[in-house]
Motif scaffolding. Structure first.
Motif, PDB file in Angstrom:
ATOM      1  N   LEU A  74       0.808  -1.221   0.000  1.00 54.35           N
ATOM      2  CA  LEU A  74       0.000   0.000   0.000  1.00 54.35           C
ATOM      3  C   LEU A  74       0.839   1.268   0.000  1.00 54.35           C
ATOM      4  N   SER A  75       1.871   1.315   0.828  1.00 56.07           N
ATOM      5  CA  SER A  75       2.670   2.529   0.922  1.00 56.07           C
ATOM      6  C   SER A  75       3.312   2.918  -0.413  1.00 56.07           C
ATOM      7  N   PRO A  76       3.972   1.982  -1.122  1.00 54.95           N
ATOM      8  CA  PRO A  76       4.536   2.379  -2.422  1.00 54.95           C
ATOM      9  C   PRO A  76       3.473   2.749  -3.447  1.00 54.95           C
ATOM     10  N   LEU A  77       2.292   2.119  -3.380  1.00 55.16           N
ATOM     11  CA  LEU A  77       1.218   2.480  -4.298  1.00 55.16           C
ATOM     12  C   LEU A  77       0.742   3.909  -4.049  1.00 55.16           C
ATOM     13  N   LEU A  78       0.548   4.255  -2.778  1.00 56.01           N
ATOM     14  CA  LEU A  78       0.103   5.606  -2.442  1.00 56.01           C
ATOM     15  C   LEU A  78       1.148   6.645  -2.828  1.00 56.01           C
ATOM     16  N   ASN A  79       2.416   6.284  -2.665  1.00 58.81           N
ATOM     17  CA  ASN A  79       3.500   7.190  -3.044  1.00 58.81           C
ATOM     18  C   ASN A  79       3.493   7.441  -4.554  1.00 58.81           C
ATOM     19  N   LEU A  80       3.364   6.367  -5.328  1.00 60.68           N
ATOM     20  CA  LEU A  80       3.340   6.505  -6.785  1.00 60.68           C
ATOM     21  C   LEU A  80       2.130   7.299  -7.256  1.00 60.68           C
ATOM     22  N   ALA A  81       1.010   7.181  -6.523  1.00 63.15           N
ATOM     23  CA  ALA A  81      -0.222   7.875  -6.911  1.00 63.15           C
ATOM     24  C   ALA A  81      -0.239   9.328  -6.471  1.00 63.15           C
ATOM     25  N   GLY A  82       0.741   9.748  -5.650  1.00 66.32           N
ATOM     26  CA  GLY A  82       0.826  11.139  -5.234  1.00 66.32           C
ATOM     27  C   GLY A  82       0.094  11.476  -3.953  1.00 66.32           C
TER      28      GLY A  82
END
Length: 208
Positions: A74-82
């Protein structure tokens, strides 16, 4: 303090009766998960492929906690999504434990809740049994979304166990209505994480 909630007490029928919640039948109600989605770059695809690889390595050594799911997926996904950038902010909610009975066995499922800017609820599930469906956590997500005091803007949700993802949308103006997306999974040969990130990027752009 952990709350103990019987799964049958937070079913969709209960929410329909208590909150007059309705399922939106019209497809145009929730187009944010499939229409005019942002493109995913080759570099982002490489990052997503690594997320899938890391997750599949972890599931070989269970149990897989909700904290690990947040860290690895979840954390890397949220980071990539801004979602870690301005104007967004994130806060955590108390963990919740749902009990459900399956063939006489009590299944306890932890749900960890994150809230982004009061408009995006993230529920991360730690299931002790793989048979526990994401669909069983959707009513709990809707409870949080219904409690949002903001009446004039739609709210969105994401329920995930690390491998599967379902998006939700709720509006409260006049009659409370909700809709859910298709279920995405990274377990297919062609991982659907690309679509998940594209939806997340679409939501971050529409909420910013």
């Amino acid at each position: 303090m952990v709350q103990f909630i019987q799964a049958q007490n937070v079913g969709l029928a209960y929410l329909e009766e208590k909150f007059s919640l309705q399922l939106a039948e019209d497809e145009v109600f929730f187009t944010e998960w499939f229409e005019k989605l942002p493109e995913i770059t080759d570099l982002e695809k490489q990052d997503l492929d690594r997320i899938k690889l890391h997750f599949l390595r972890l599931v070989k050594r269970p149990p897989l906690s909700e904290e690990t799911v947040k860290l690895v997926v979840l954390s890397p996904l949220l980071n990539l999504a801004g979602f870690y950038d301005e104007p967004f902010y994130m806060r955590g909610e108390e963990s919740i434990e749902i009990s459900a009975e399956d063939e006489g066995e009590i299944i306890r499922v932890r749900i960890d809740v994150l809230v982004i800017q009061e408009q995006f609820w993230l529920l991360v599930i730690e299931s002790k049994r793989s048979s526990f469906s994401l669909l069983e956590a959707i009513p709990q997500a809707l409870v949080y979304m219904l409690a949002n005091p903001n009446q004039d803007k739609p709210t969105f949700g994401l329920v995930t166990n690390g491998s599967d993802f379902i998006f939700l949308k709720l509006t409260k103006e006049n009659q409370p209505k909700y809709a859910i997306s298709d279920q995405f999974t990274l377990l297919k040969r062609e991982s659907e994480l690309y679509q998940v990130l594209s939806v997340l990027k679409n939501l971050s752009q529409s909420l910013s």
